[in-house]
Design an enzyme around this catalytic site. Sequence first.
Site, PDB file in Angstrom:
ATOM      1  N   ASN A  84       4.842 -85.199 -16.195  1.00  0.00           N
ATOM      2  CA  ASN A  84       5.681 -83.959 -15.878  1.00  0.00           C
ATOM      3  C   ASN A  84       6.035 -82.992 -16.802  1.00  0.00           C
ATOM      4  O   ASN A  84       5.810 -83.296 -17.865  1.00  0.00           O
ATOM      5  CB  ASN A  84       7.169 -84.393 -15.077  1.00  0.00           C
ATOM      6  CG  ASN A  84       8.151 -84.530 -16.028  1.00  0.00           C
ATOM      7  OD1 ASN A  84       8.682 -83.722 -16.566  1.00  0.00           O
ATOM      8  ND2 ASN A  84       8.384 -85.692 -16.659  1.00  0.00           N
ATOM      9  N   GLY A 112      13.650 -94.928 -13.542  1.00  0.00           N
ATOM     10  CA  GLY A 112      13.092 -93.493 -13.374  1.00  0.00           C
ATOM     11  C   GLY A 112      12.014 -93.238 -12.150  1.00  0.00           C
ATOM     12  O   GLY A 112      12.519 -92.893 -10.969  1.00  0.00           O
ATOM     13  N   THR A 113      11.078 -93.101 -12.609  1.00  0.00           N
ATOM     14  CA  THR A 113       9.919 -92.784 -11.791  1.00  0.00           C
ATOM     15  C   THR A 113       9.593 -93.641 -10.512  1.00  0.00           C
ATOM     16  O   THR A 113       9.294 -93.018  -9.484  1.00  0.00           O
ATOM     17  CB  THR A 113       8.494 -92.922 -12.411  1.00  0.00           C
ATOM     18  OG1 THR A 113       8.406 -92.005 -13.549  1.00  0.00           O
ATOM     19  CG2 THR A 113       7.233 -92.374 -11.589  1.00  0.00           C
ATOM     20  N   GLY A 166      11.662 -97.185 -19.050  1.00  0.00           N
ATOM     21  CA  GLY A 166       9.919 -96.950 -19.239  1.00  0.00           C
ATOM     22  C   GLY A 166       9.409 -97.736 -18.177  1.00  0.00           C
ATOM     23  O   GLY A 166       9.225 -98.891 -18.504  1.00  0.00           O
ATOM     24  N   CYS A 186      13.288 -84.543 -24.909  1.00  0.00           N
ATOM     25  CA  CYS A 186      12.605 -83.834 -23.819  1.00  0.00           C
ATOM     26  C   CYS A 186      11.228 -83.033 -24.477  1.00  0.00           C
ATOM     27  O   CYS A 186      11.299 -82.320 -25.552  1.00  0.00           O
ATOM     28  CB  CYS A 186      13.386 -82.682 -23.213  1.00  0.00           C
ATOM     29  SG  CYS A 186      12.542 -82.016 -22.050  1.00  0.00           S
ATOM     30  N   ASN A 188      20.105 -85.960 -25.043  1.00  0.00           N
ATOM     31  CA  ASN A 188      18.573 -85.993 -24.639  1.00  0.00           C
ATOM     32  C   ASN A 188      17.912 -85.075 -25.858  1.00  0.00           C
ATOM     33  O   ASN A 188      17.870 -83.877 -25.948  1.00  0.00           O
ATOM     34  CB  ASN A 188      18.281 -85.133 -23.384  1.00  0.00           C
ATOM     35  CG  ASN A 188      16.891 -85.278 -23.039  1.00  0.00           C
ATOM     36  OD1 ASN A 188      15.948 -85.539 -23.891  1.00  0.00           O
ATOM     37  ND2 ASN A 188      16.499 -84.718 -22.014  1.00  0.00           N
ATOM     38  N   ASN A 218      23.446 -86.036 -18.873  1.00  0.00           N
ATOM     39  CA  ASN A 218      22.143 -85.906 -19.995  1.00  0.00           C
ATOM     40  C   ASN A 218      22.323 -84.675 -20.343  1.00  0.00           C
ATOM     41  O   ASN A 218      22.082 -83.686 -19.486  1.00  0.00           O
ATOM     42  CB  ASN A 218      20.977 -86.194 -19.075  1.00  0.00           C
ATOM     43  CG  ASN A 218      19.723 -86.049 -20.107  1.00  0.00           C
ATOM     44  OD1 ASN A 218      19.358 -84.901 -20.476  1.00  0.00           O
ATOM     45  ND2 ASN A 218      19.456 -87.263 -20.557  1.00  0.00           N
ATOM     46  N   ASN A 269      12.129 -91.873 -23.570  1.00  0.00           N
ATOM     47  CA  ASN A 269      11.863 -90.769 -22.890  1.00  0.00           C
ATOM     48  C   ASN A 269      10.420 -90.847 -22.538  1.00  0.00           C
ATOM     49  O   ASN A 269       9.641 -91.860 -23.171  1.00  0.00           O
ATOM     50  CB  ASN A 269      12.228 -89.646 -23.615  1.00  0.00           C
ATOM     51  CG  ASN A 269      12.609 -88.383 -22.848  1.00  0.00           C
ATOM     52  OD1 ASN A 269      11.736 -88.083 -21.769  1.00  0.00           O
ATOM     53  ND2 ASN A 269      13.670 -87.519 -22.963  1.00  0.00           N
ATOM     54  N   GLY A 288      19.204 -83.422 -16.638  1.00  0.00           N
ATOM     55  CA  GLY A 288      19.509 -82.769 -18.077  1.00  0.00           C
ATOM     56  C   GLY A 288      20.198 -81.477 -17.800  1.00  0.00           C
ATOM     57  O   GLY A 288      19.586 -80.560 -17.081  1.00  0.00           O
TER      58      GLY A 288
END
Lengths: 260, 313
Positions: B69, B265-266, B243, B130, B127, B99, B192, B46
Amino acid sequence: MPNKFIHDFIVTKNIELNVSHFILELLCPEPLPKINPGQFVEIKVEHSPSTFLRRPFSIHEVNLQNNTIQLLIQKKGEGTRQLSYLKKGDRLNLIYPLGNSFQIVQHEKVLLVGGGCGVAPLLFLARILKENGNEIKILIGAKSKDNILEKEIFERLGKVFITTEDGSEGTRGFVIHHGIWRQTPFMFSKIYTCGPEPMMKAVARLAQIHRVACEVSLEQTMACGLGACLCCVVNTKNGNVCTCTQGPVFLSEELTGWTH
Amino acid sequence: MANLTTQIHRLKLQNPVMTASGTFGYGEEFADFVDLNRLGAIIVKGTTSTEREGNPYPRMAETASGMLNSVGLQNKGIDYFIHDIWPRLKKYKIPFIVNVSGSTIEEYVETAEKLNSIEELPAIELNISCPNVKEGGMAFGTSCTAAAKVTKSVRDIYHKTLIVKLSPNVTDITEIARAVEGAGADAVSLINTLLGMAIDANSRKPLLSTITGGLSGPAIKPIALRMVWQVFQAIKIPIIGIGGIMNATDAIEFLLAGASAIEVGTANFIDPTITSKIIDGINDYCERNHFTSVKDLVGALIIPEQTVDMNIS
């Protein structure tokens, strides 16, 4: 050329040191790359559903002849408990080697200060410092006699001083209470430390009083270990930086609030 | 080899696997583990109009099957990205998507305008979701009016592919999706992180410096899948599914629910090579199930006759 790797290591030894600490010796399936004292690995812990993320562990010792590394681990939670069950022949997925490293001086008098499991990165460091012609003294602090880790191994590399909180061995108290800090003139030109943060902060203050550079190895909650998630930040003179890539070793004077 | 190419508006991807913002740095951090040129696209961290320090430590807490986070958009600002990071990324042959985040509409517009002028950067991900900044951020993504307004303002000055990243922290995500579609978005990405919280019972303190933070990881996958499916029924522009995608099967589930592409992502934190494995796994699935093109999977969910769709009133 890559300088970080991911591999399944094979457990060659699991040595119980005391009720809460053990050493894992791990064989790398590829020739080990250059690893420096202070660097760490990120372990994927299997069979521990509550351990979702990898766990960082500093490298305790490297044996290039056997192509093994050692990790000194404290049983703290579910993940480290699972690691303590590992047996010879088991596999363990590692990302390695990560982070920066201690700066190795030459032909100087240096003091290593380790608290509890914080001695973990100091053994590899002590050996490399000795190989570089330094005179080493090691100050180990522990809760009690039973919790002093790796004393005999450190004694091969330099003179070892002990403090215990209950006075069961060495000086009673914390590492900062040891007489070595009151010697005049102060004989060391450099201090390296790893342990609980309050201990390292207190050591950093003493180093500042003696006008000696102090390198500290930090432990912050970490996710990726690669500088991507920005979770393990520490505030420094240069703003928030990742402990996993800019650290884990910092000069104490770089860290906000560590020296005056 | 199945045809894995997919398209998000004018943006052509060699495969549907992208990396989610904030989980893959600028790509370089993972170059030792993944051949970056294999990826569909990389969505970089971002970026705001000026440098941000982010939130104080601790910013992360592990939770059941996921993590919270509260990084808070730490980044060095758009000018630093353009002058100091982008030149290093040019050597890669894949699209980089920035982003774009901000606290005010002006800030979003300023950053998007600068990116509009860089020809090789084909898309931005706006974005508006957030959860970890005090001003702006998610506030733009939780009201239809605000979401449409920021999308329209950026649309007026940004002439390439405009993706809007949606927040799941809303009552009805389809309303926001329709609002940004109406305001000129070319695609939406969702979801998100979900706003969450973790407490240390022993110290009686929150585990994050910001008390609350964004939940990610496999814990949120069923919610993300449901939202992709709902949004797929509601809008015509392409959807990028995000997700808790941990493997190729997860990715395929998102495609079946209606996503034209996905973001990992994660999972990058647990296996830095995972994106590469997901690309291979999608190809294997297509071959095994006789899909010649991955595009045929998009929205190909089979709804058995006796199904009662609770989403249709």
